[in-house]
Design an enzyme around this catalytic site. Structure first.
Site, PDB file in Angstrom:
ATOM      1  N   GLU A  92       7.911  69.040  65.212  1.00  0.00           N
ATOM      2  CA  GLU A  92       6.515  69.114  65.631  1.00  0.00           C
ATOM      3  C   GLU A  92       6.329  68.503  67.018  1.00  0.00           C
ATOM      4  O   GLU A  92       7.020  67.553  67.394  1.00  0.00           O
ATOM      5  CB  GLU A  92       5.624  68.398  64.601  1.00  0.00           C
ATOM      6  CG  GLU A  92       5.596  69.158  63.282  1.00  0.00           C
ATOM      7  CD  GLU A  92       4.759  68.484  62.201  1.00  0.00           C
ATOM      8  OE1 GLU A  92       4.197  69.213  61.385  1.00  0.00           O
ATOM      9  OE2 GLU A  92       4.667  67.245  62.163  1.00  0.00           O
ATOM     10  N   CYS A 105       3.249  65.078  73.356  1.00  0.00           N
ATOM     11  CA  CYS A 105       4.049  64.128  72.596  1.00  0.00           C
ATOM     12  C   CYS A 105       5.231  64.899  72.000  1.00  0.00           C
ATOM     13  O   CYS A 105       5.040  65.750  71.133  1.00  0.00           O
ATOM     14  CB  CYS A 105       3.148  63.536  71.503  1.00  0.00           C
ATOM     15  SG  CYS A 105       3.996  62.413  70.406  1.00  0.00           S
ATOM     16  N   CYS A 112      14.503  61.028  61.335  1.00  0.00           N
ATOM     17  CA  CYS A 112      14.879  59.769  61.997  1.00  0.00           C
ATOM     18  C   CYS A 112      15.641  58.923  60.994  1.00  0.00           C
ATOM     19  O   CYS A 112      15.308  58.911  59.811  1.00  0.00           O
ATOM     20  CB  CYS A 112      13.639  59.027  62.490  1.00  0.00           C
ATOM     21  SG  CYS A 112      14.014  57.471  63.329  1.00  0.00           S
ATOM     22  N   CYS A 116      11.430  53.189  59.243  1.00  0.00           N
ATOM     23  CA  CYS A 116      10.295  52.260  59.320  1.00  0.00           C
ATOM     24  C   CYS A 116       9.323  52.603  58.180  1.00  0.00           C
ATOM     25  O   CYS A 116       9.046  53.786  57.947  1.00  0.00           O
ATOM     26  CB  CYS A 116       9.597  52.397  60.666  1.00  0.00           C
ATOM     27  SG  CYS A 116      10.712  52.119  62.052  1.00  0.00           S
ATOM     28  N   CYS A 119       6.120  55.051  58.643  1.00  0.00           N
ATOM     29  CA  CYS A 119       6.282  56.291  59.413  1.00  0.00           C
ATOM     30  C   CYS A 119       6.775  57.437  58.539  1.00  0.00           C
ATOM     31  O   CYS A 119       7.812  57.339  57.889  1.00  0.00           O
ATOM     32  CB  CYS A 119       7.263  56.020  60.551  1.00  0.00           C
ATOM     33  SG  CYS A 119       7.724  57.488  61.494  1.00  0.00           S
ATOM     34  N   GLY A 160      11.583  61.159  65.651  1.00  0.00           N
ATOM     35  CA  GLY A 160      12.912  60.697  66.048  1.00  0.00           C
ATOM     36  C   GLY A 160      12.933  59.501  66.971  1.00  0.00           C
ATOM     37  O   GLY A 160      11.917  59.119  67.561  1.00  0.00           O
ATOM     38  N   GLU A 161      14.108  58.899  67.076  1.00  0.00           N
ATOM     39  CA  GLU A 161      14.317  57.756  67.965  1.00  0.00           C
ATOM     40  C   GLU A 161      15.053  58.253  69.213  1.00  0.00           C
ATOM     41  O   GLU A 161      16.255  58.533  69.158  1.00  0.00           O
ATOM     42  CB  GLU A 161      15.136  56.679  67.227  1.00  0.00           C
ATOM     43  CG  GLU A 161      15.646  55.547  68.096  1.00  0.00           C
ATOM     44  CD  GLU A 161      14.586  54.914  68.994  1.00  0.00           C
ATOM     45  OE1 GLU A 161      13.536  54.486  68.486  1.00  0.00           O
ATOM     46  OE2 GLU A 161      14.815  54.851  70.216  1.00  0.00           O
ATOM     47  N   SER A 213       7.893  50.054  70.138  1.00  0.00           N
ATOM     48  CA  SER A 213       7.173  49.951  68.866  1.00  0.00           C
ATOM     49  C   SER A 213       7.453  48.563  68.316  1.00  0.00           C
ATOM     50  O   SER A 213       8.471  48.328  67.688  1.00  0.00           O
ATOM     51  CB  SER A 213       7.661  51.001  67.869  1.00  0.00           C
ATOM     52  OG  SER A 213       7.333  52.274  68.330  1.00  0.00           O
ATOM     53  N   LEU A 214       6.546  47.658  68.575  1.00  0.00           N
ATOM     54  CA  LEU A 214       6.809  46.252  68.249  1.00  0.00           C
ATOM     55  C   LEU A 214       6.326  45.934  66.839  1.00  0.00           C
ATOM     56  O   LEU A 214       7.096  45.528  65.971  1.00  0.00           O
ATOM     57  CB  LEU A 214       6.123  45.362  69.290  1.00  0.00           C
ATOM     58  CG  LEU A 214       6.504  43.887  69.226  1.00  0.00           C
ATOM     59  CD1 LEU A 214       7.973  43.688  69.588  1.00  0.00           C
ATOM     60  CD2 LEU A 214       5.625  43.055  70.160  1.00  0.00           C
ATOM     61  N   CYS A 332       0.005  59.884  65.112  1.00  0.00           N
ATOM     62  CA  CYS A 332       1.247  59.120  65.154  1.00  0.00           C
ATOM     63  C   CYS A 332       1.758  58.850  63.749  1.00  0.00           C
ATOM     64  O   CYS A 332       1.007  58.398  62.896  1.00  0.00           O
ATOM     65  CB  CYS A 332       1.012  57.751  65.763  1.00  0.00           C
ATOM     66  SG  CYS A 332       0.736  57.789  67.482  1.00  0.00           S
TER      67      CYS A 332
HETATM   68  N1  SAH Z   1      11.092  56.303  67.338  1.00  0.00           N
HETATM   69  C1  SAH Z   1      10.278  55.959  68.441  1.00  0.00           C
HETATM   70  C2  SAH Z   1       9.321  57.036  68.872  1.00  0.00           C
HETATM   71  C3  SAH Z   1       8.621  57.783  67.758  1.00  0.00           C
HETATM   72  S1  SAH Z   1       7.469  56.861  66.801  1.00  0.00           S
HETATM   73  C4  SAH Z   1       9.527  54.672  68.158  1.00  0.00           C
HETATM   74  O1  SAH Z   1       9.527  54.216  67.023  1.00  0.00           O
HETATM   75  O2  SAH Z   1       8.967  54.127  69.093  1.00  0.00           O
HETATM   76  C5  SAH Z   1       6.133  56.788  67.910  1.00  0.00           C
HETATM   77  C6  SAH Z   1       4.983  55.876  67.547  1.00  0.00           C
HETATM   78  O3  SAH Z   1       4.348  56.234  66.329  1.00  0.00           O
HETATM   79  C7  SAH Z   1       5.412  54.453  67.396  1.00  0.00           C
HETATM   80  O4  SAH Z   1       4.691  53.665  68.286  1.00  0.00           O
HETATM   81  C8  SAH Z   1       5.046  54.095  65.997  1.00  0.00           C
HETATM   82  O5  SAH Z   1       4.684  52.763  65.963  1.00  0.00           O
HETATM   83  C9  SAH Z   1       3.903  55.044  65.710  1.00  0.00           C
HETATM   84  N2  SAH Z   1       3.679  55.305  64.298  1.00  0.00           N
HETATM   85  C10 SAH Z   1       4.607  55.595  63.379  1.00  0.00           C
HETATM   86  N3  SAH Z   1       4.046  55.749  62.162  1.00  0.00           N
HETATM   87  C11 SAH Z   1       2.703  55.531  62.321  1.00  0.00           C
HETATM   88  C12 SAH Z   1       1.581  55.565  61.425  1.00  0.00           C
HETATM   89  N4  SAH Z   1       1.724  55.856  60.138  1.00  0.00           N
HETATM   90  N5  SAH Z   1       0.354  55.295  61.935  1.00  0.00           N
HETATM   91  C13 SAH Z   1       0.206  55.036  63.249  1.00  0.00           C
HETATM   92  N6  SAH Z   1       1.218  54.998  64.129  1.00  0.00           N
HETATM   93  C14 SAH Z   1       2.467  55.257  63.684  1.00  0.00           C
HETATM   94 FE1  SF4 Z   2      11.944  56.436  63.504  1.00  0.00          FE
HETATM   95 FE2  SF4 Z   2      10.098  55.637  65.304  1.00  0.00          FE
HETATM   96 FE3  SF4 Z   2       9.363  56.504  62.864  1.00  0.00          FE
HETATM   97 FE4  SF4 Z   2      10.625  54.164  63.104  1.00  0.00          FE
HETATM   98  S1  SF4 Z   2       8.596  54.692  63.956  1.00  0.00           S
HETATM   99  S2  SF4 Z   2      11.079  55.741  61.576  1.00  0.00           S
HETATM  100  S3  SF4 Z   2      12.023  54.600  64.765  1.00  0.00           S
HETATM  101  S4  SF4 Z   2      10.347  57.714  64.435  1.00  0.00           S
END
Ligand code: SAH
Ligand code: SF4
Length: 338
Positions: A92, A105, A112, A116, A119, A160-161, A213-214, A332
């Site tokens: 997507e 985006c 991935c 996390c 996600c 993905g990362e 992504s902290l 996101c």
């Molecule tokens: N893997 C990379 C890039 C993809 S995730 C990373 O983790 O940075 C991109 C963004 O989506 C990250 O900032 C993550 O914090 C956010 N994200 C993931 N799951 C989410 C959710 N359920 N609600 C809001 N933001 C989310």
């Molecule tokens: Fe992968 Fe980023 Fe989602 Fe974490 S937030 S599972 S690193 S895509």
């Protein structure tokens, strides 16, 4: 020998390929221009070439395309694209309009591996890396659909990362900046914090913006939310951020998803200020986007606003990111291409 996919070739490989066919070098530049700036989908569309040249080239080569399987429009203007890949996997890509900006985006992997907890992509597990051209093709395809409008910003925040698909990411960034001519300052790569690659990246890739992504300011909480933190804990991650060469007048973006009762207390905000002290930073507070079966709850608006106030009072620029595209599961963390 099978036909060559011109999009699978790097810039120098295109030059070499054309040289092998005894074609002059300016033809290579023309091909690159038609693919990356005019977004054509086949050699037949290169009208600058004679019909004879197009047909002789078509015997040796072709131009691949992602398959546009679906396009959904959200009530807030966000658009979600579902693309099919050569092996029947899908990804997507999300287009987000905001004032004068049109941000795309993009995804870097199918699924991935990092799991996390917040996600949807992470819950899918890992299928495979995207090829460099599959990354770039998301931009080419969407550009073609939305013409004459054009994409102004690119964020690697889809599925993905990106830093775990390092070589293809680097090649894609060269094509995006040099061949598509999208300015470096308008491109952001977001990572969960693959520290070894954060060090490597500026040595190998075009200079672009970094987002991390902290999501937590303490290892105990981050370990729970993001398993990668056990490999690269906060101390080493933050050190890598300190050393990252920023573009002039730019800051590192720290993304922080607000989860009720997990990372949203006042003392979490104070820890965050302390952790990022001395780094040119800004914090994006992200309201959690729930997805089916996630079992998590986002913080309420009042808590998020209070958290932001604490950061700002601590001289840490903080923004609350509007959640867009929720009605089409394009927000996101909701991408799973099912
Ligand atoms: N893997 C990379 C890039 C993809 S995730 C990373 O983790 O940075 C991109 C963004 O989506 C990250 O900032 C993550 O914090 C956010 N994200 C993931 N799951 C989410 C959710 N359920 N609600 C809001 N933001 C989310
Ligand atoms: Fe992968 Fe980023 Fe989602 Fe974490 S937030 S599972 S690193 S895509």
């Amino acid at each position: 020998m099978g036909k060559i996919n011109l999009k699978a070739l790097s810039e120098s490989e295109i030059h070499a390929f054309m040289k092998d066919l005894n074609l002059p070098d300016f033809r290579s530049r023309q091909i690159l221009h038609w693919i990356y700036q005019r977004h054509i989908e086949s050699i037949e569309k290169i009208t600058e070439f004679s019909i004879e040249l197009r047909s002789s080239l078509s015997e040796k080569a072709y131009i691949s395309n992602l398959l546009l399987l679906d396009r959904k429009l959200s009530s807030d203007g966000t658009e979600k694209y579902l693309f099919g890949l050569y092996d029947n996997e899908s990804i997507e890509t999300v287009l987000i309009p905001d004032d004068k900006r049109l941000t795309l985006c993009v995804s870097s992997q199918v699924g991935c591996s990092l799991g996390c907890i917040f996600c949807a992509t992470g819950r899918l597990g890992f299928k495979r890396n995207l090829e460099a051209y599959e990354i770039v093709d998301q931009i080419i395809n969407v550009s073609r659909v939305i013409a004459p409008k054009s994409i102004t910003n690119i964020v690697f925040m889809g599925m993905g990362e990106p830093l775990l698909n390092f070589n293809n990411l680097v090649e894609a960034l060269f094509r995006i900046t040099k061949l598509m001519k999208i300015p470096h300052r308008r491109i952001t790569v977001s990572t969960s914090g693959i520290v070894s690659k954060i060090y490597d990246f500026p040595k190998k890739a075009p200079k672009i913006n970094l987002a991390i992504s902290l999501n937590a300011a303490e290892d105990r909480i981050r370990d729970f939310m993001m398993p990668i933190n056990k490999t690269y804990p906060l101390k080493v991650l933050i050190n890598a951020c300190r050393e990252f060469p920023l573009l002039p007048r730019k800051r590192i973006t720290f993304e922080y998803i607000m989860l009720k009762g997990i990372n949203d207390a006042i003392y979490d905000a104070k820890r965050l200020i302390h952790l990022l002290h001395g780094i040119p930073a800004k914090v994006n507070l992200i309201p959690f986007n729930p997805f089916e079966g996630c079992g998590l709850e986002g913080s309420d608006d009042k808590t998020i606003i209070r958290f932001q106030e604490v950061l700002i009072n601590g001289n840490l620029p903080a923004f609350i990111r509007k959640s867009k595209g929720q009605d089409i599961s394009a927000a996101c963390g909701q991408l799973k291409a099912n």
